[in-house]
Design an enzyme around this catalytic site. Structure first.
Site, PDB file in Angstrom:
ATOM      1  N   VAL A  97      55.210  68.091  33.278  1.00  0.00           N
ATOM      2  CA  VAL A  97      56.563  68.543  33.604  1.00  0.00           C
ATOM      3  C   VAL A  97      57.391  67.290  33.876  1.00  0.00           C
ATOM      4  O   VAL A  97      56.901  66.352  34.506  1.00  0.00           O
ATOM      5  CB  VAL A  97      56.568  69.436  34.867  1.00  0.00           C
ATOM      6  CG1 VAL A  97      57.974  69.948  35.148  1.00  0.00           C
ATOM      7  CG2 VAL A  97      55.590  70.592  34.718  1.00  0.00           C
ATOM      8  N   CYS A  98      58.615  67.275  33.361  1.00  0.00           N
ATOM      9  CA  CYS A  98      59.581  66.211  33.667  1.00  0.00           C
ATOM     10  C   CYS A  98      58.984  64.860  33.254  1.00  0.00           C
ATOM     11  O   CYS A  98      58.374  64.745  32.196  1.00  0.00           O
ATOM     12  CB  CYS A  98      59.926  66.279  35.156  1.00  0.00           C
ATOM     13  SG  CYS A  98      61.502  65.520  35.615  1.00  0.00           S
ATOM     14  N   THR A  99      59.113  63.832  34.094  1.00  0.00           N
ATOM     15  CA  THR A  99      58.625  62.499  33.714  1.00  0.00           C
ATOM     16  C   THR A  99      57.105  62.386  33.767  1.00  0.00           C
ATOM     17  O   THR A  99      56.567  61.300  33.515  1.00  0.00           O
ATOM     18  CB  THR A  99      59.245  61.424  34.630  1.00  0.00           C
ATOM     19  OG1 THR A  99      59.000  61.779  35.995  1.00  0.00           O
ATOM     20  CG2 THR A  99      60.749  61.322  34.402  1.00  0.00           C
ATOM     21  N   THR A 117      60.488  65.349  27.845  1.00  0.00           N
ATOM     22  CA  THR A 117      60.509  64.913  29.236  1.00  0.00           C
ATOM     23  C   THR A 117      61.905  65.204  29.796  1.00  0.00           C
ATOM     24  O   THR A 117      62.735  65.792  29.105  1.00  0.00           O
ATOM     25  CB  THR A 117      60.170  63.396  29.328  1.00  0.00           C
ATOM     26  OG1 THR A 117      60.002  63.029  30.703  1.00  0.00           O
ATOM     27  CG2 THR A 117      61.273  62.527  28.739  1.00  0.00           C
TER      28      THR A 117
END
Lengths: 220, 220
Positions: A97-99, A117
């Site tokens: 998830v995300c970075t 990302t």
């Protein structure tokens, strides 16, 4: 199904809680937070912390989730990266998830693969040989990467769908009443007004520094 | 802005993390979990716990958020209910997610007001003199109630909008990249197939028992 959610000092709270809430509803799920620094791990916003078990507390997790947040400090943490490579060998799904996808990239797992990302870091995926795709959830082989923070909910529902079929995923969605109706429709860079994107980009640069790709270019 | 998020043994993780993630992004926000049983408080799913401060650790919170979860056990907990009445006197917004609104109701704060909650408990709001409304976020005076689990994200964005204006709320939405695209569109009882609603209703009845309104009727 054993689910290991990787956290570290400065993880983002919603990145992990979305997948936790959804994947806990899988039949006979055992969902645990794991970390290279077990015990209480603080999130990136004050007031939120979770207790993590050691990395090796789950032998062969079926689903691995890598949280985003202050990821930069851990991109050369060989303890974390070698654990990722090891659990990926036997996982059914390796996700981020995300970075968190930058960590998958640093572990060498995204070479030649499509991935996504947090929008602010999308181009940084190229540093790890990945092909950035601006989509909420991107699947390439058994790696599923999600966009920023809240997208972990959508990604985890997709995992439910693959593991248990559509009716089960639909029931989980109804169980968390995920019928989003935010007051505005500005959740992506394509939809938000240009001045809102600019404001937030400046704000992120001030708080976290420039995107990883720019830092890496400056160092070399 | 001081934000107090009320939790208790058996709270639902995503109920509180959605509002935490959004409201932490308010200017000079101080967001804290508070509980009548301070220290580590376990969520309703194993593996997730948060550290809470005592109820009185925040003098006059501007925003109060009441989490849902295993709410039933606390509907006659006078320590919690009298705290709710007291902080509501000076709050700017008093809010709830999921079955958290039953606690607001038990405290007497919803009499004659429109309110919402998790779909499974919607009719139970009548036990507290409230008018149930099947909507994701319901506002009546300075009380804002949200539907099930994930709806706290939408409610908190609405609070951002009211406190800081639309551009700020839009930036927060982009910051958590809240651009939902779940694999199915079954997040409400109106949208989910009838058999999915039936399956989940049976499942909830098995795990948690019948809705509160039915239990209350059986007891009286």
């Amino acid at each position: 199904m054993d689910v290991a959610i990787l956290i570290y000092e400065g993880f983002t709270a919603l990145d992990v809680t979305g997948p936790f809430e959804v994947l806990s509803r899988l039949p006979e799920a055992k969902v645990r937070f794991v970390s290279a620094t077990p015990g209480m791990v603080a999130a990136d916003q004050p007031g939120f912390g979770l207790v993590a078990e050691p990395l090796d507390s789950m032998e062969r997790p079926g689903v691995v989730v890598v949280a985003g947040g202050s990821t930069y400090r851990f991109l050369d943490d060989e303890t974390v990266l070698s654990w990722l490579r090891r659990v990926h060998e036997s996982s059914v799904w390796t996700t981020s998830v995300c970075t968190g996808s930058l960590l998958l990239g640093a572990a060498g797992l995204l070479k030649g693969r499509e991935a996504t990302t947090f929008w602010y870091e999308l181009e940084s995926l190229r540093c790890f040989g990945a092909e950035p795709v601006s989509r909420r959830v991107v699947e390439d082989g058994k790696i599923m990467t999600a966009a920023g923070v809240s997208s972990g909910i959508d990604m985890a529902l997709e995992i439910c769908d693959r593991l248990q079929g559509p009716a089960y995923a639909q029931a989980v969605q109804l169980g968390i009443e995920y019928d989003p109706q935010p007051p505005h429709d500005t959740g992506s860079v394509d939809k938000a007004p240009a001045e809102v994107v600019r404001f937030l980009r400046d704000n992120l640069a001030g708080s976290y520094g420039p995107p990883w790709a720019q830092r890496a270019a400056q160092r070399s």
